[in-house]
Design a protein around this motif. Structure first.
Motif, PDB file in Angstrom:
ATOM      1  N   ALA A  50      41.992  34.347  44.517  1.00 48.78           N
ATOM      2  CA  ALA A  50      42.165  35.883  44.287  1.00 48.78           C
ATOM      3  C   ALA A  50      41.152  36.354  45.285  1.00 48.78           C
ATOM      4  O   ALA A  50      39.992  35.836  45.437  1.00 48.78           O
ATOM      5  N   THR A  51      41.372  37.756  45.583  1.00 54.80           N
ATOM      6  CA  THR A  51      40.422  38.587  46.361  1.00 54.80           C
ATOM      7  C   THR A  51      39.334  39.124  45.207  1.00 54.80           C
ATOM      8  O   THR A  51      39.631  38.868  44.150  1.00 54.80           O
ATOM      9  N   GLY A  52      38.412  39.679  45.765  1.00 54.66           N
ATOM     10  CA  GLY A  52      37.237  40.279  44.966  1.00 54.66           C
ATOM     11  C   GLY A  52      37.961  41.504  44.060  1.00 54.66           C
ATOM     12  O   GLY A  52      37.608  41.440  42.774  1.00 54.66           O
ATOM     13  N   PRO A  53      38.634  42.582  44.433  1.00 54.65           N
ATOM     14  CA  PRO A  53      39.137  43.620  43.743  1.00 54.65           C
ATOM     15  C   PRO A  53      40.237  43.061  42.758  1.00 54.65           C
ATOM     16  O   PRO A  53      40.226  43.426  41.716  1.00 54.65           O
ATOM     17  N   GLU A  54      40.850  41.998  42.938  1.00 53.36           N
ATOM     18  CA  GLU A  54      41.916  41.288  42.105  1.00 53.36           C
ATOM     19  C   GLU A  54      41.112  40.539  40.955  1.00 53.36           C
ATOM     20  O   GLU A  54      41.396  40.955  39.876  1.00 53.36           O
ATOM     21  N   ILE A  55      40.039  40.018  41.146  1.00 48.41           N
ATOM     22  CA  ILE A  55      39.410  39.365  40.289  1.00 48.41           C
ATOM     23  C   ILE A  55      38.497  40.464  39.411  1.00 48.41           C
ATOM     24  O   ILE A  55      38.576  40.471  38.154  1.00 48.41           O
TER      25      ILE A  55
END
Length: 151
Positions: A50-55
């Motif tokens: 996952a990407t940073g914003p998703e995490i």
């Protein structure tokens, strides 16, 4: 054995506010000690997929859900326990009872906890009722048929 309500000492508004402040701080500390490590582990596990914003969004959602569950269990379990009080209430010599002065069960403590939403939704008038009712009961106490007594 003497009747627990032969000479009741109802806990007034300011005693209950102070107990709530103490409990809020304590439950926040407990929540942080549980949620932060879980959020960290969640981030580490999701790093590859996952990407940073998703995490961040997932961890934030998980933190909110855990916070609600921890607060619910904090108040409900302590008030239905042998202590009959949260740590904040216990520090001030308060206890939660049924209308006859007996210990409440998990179900009644649960009803009392969730009915506090109603006390808050009506501009906190449900909490302010403690200052004006004969037995110092808020709306949530009336709904759950509970009293808060001083020892």
């Amino acid at each position: 054995m003497t009747d627990p309500l032969s000479d009741p000492r109802y806990a007034g508004f300011w005693y209950r506010v102070l107990a709530w402040v103490i409990d809020y701080v304590l439950s926040l500390i407990v929540t942080l000690f549980i949620v932060l490590p879980i959020g960290f582990l969640y981030g580490v596990m999701m790093m590859e997929s996952a990407t940073g914003p998703e995490i961040e969004a997932g961890a934030e959602g998980l933190g909110h859900i855990l916070g609600i569950v921890i607060a619910w269990l904090y108040w409900t379990v302590f008030e239905s326990s042998g202590w009959q009080a949260t740590p904040g209430k216990r520090m001030l010599g308060l206890r939660v009872t049924d209308a006859e002065g007996n210990r409440i069960g998990f179900g009644r403590a649960n009803a009392r906890y969730w009915s506090k939403i109603l006390s808050a939704l009506i501009l906190f008038i449900g909490f302010l009722m403690v200052a004006f009712t004969r037995r110092k009961q808020g709306l949530h106490d009336l709904i759950a048929s509970t009293l808060v007594l001083r020892r």
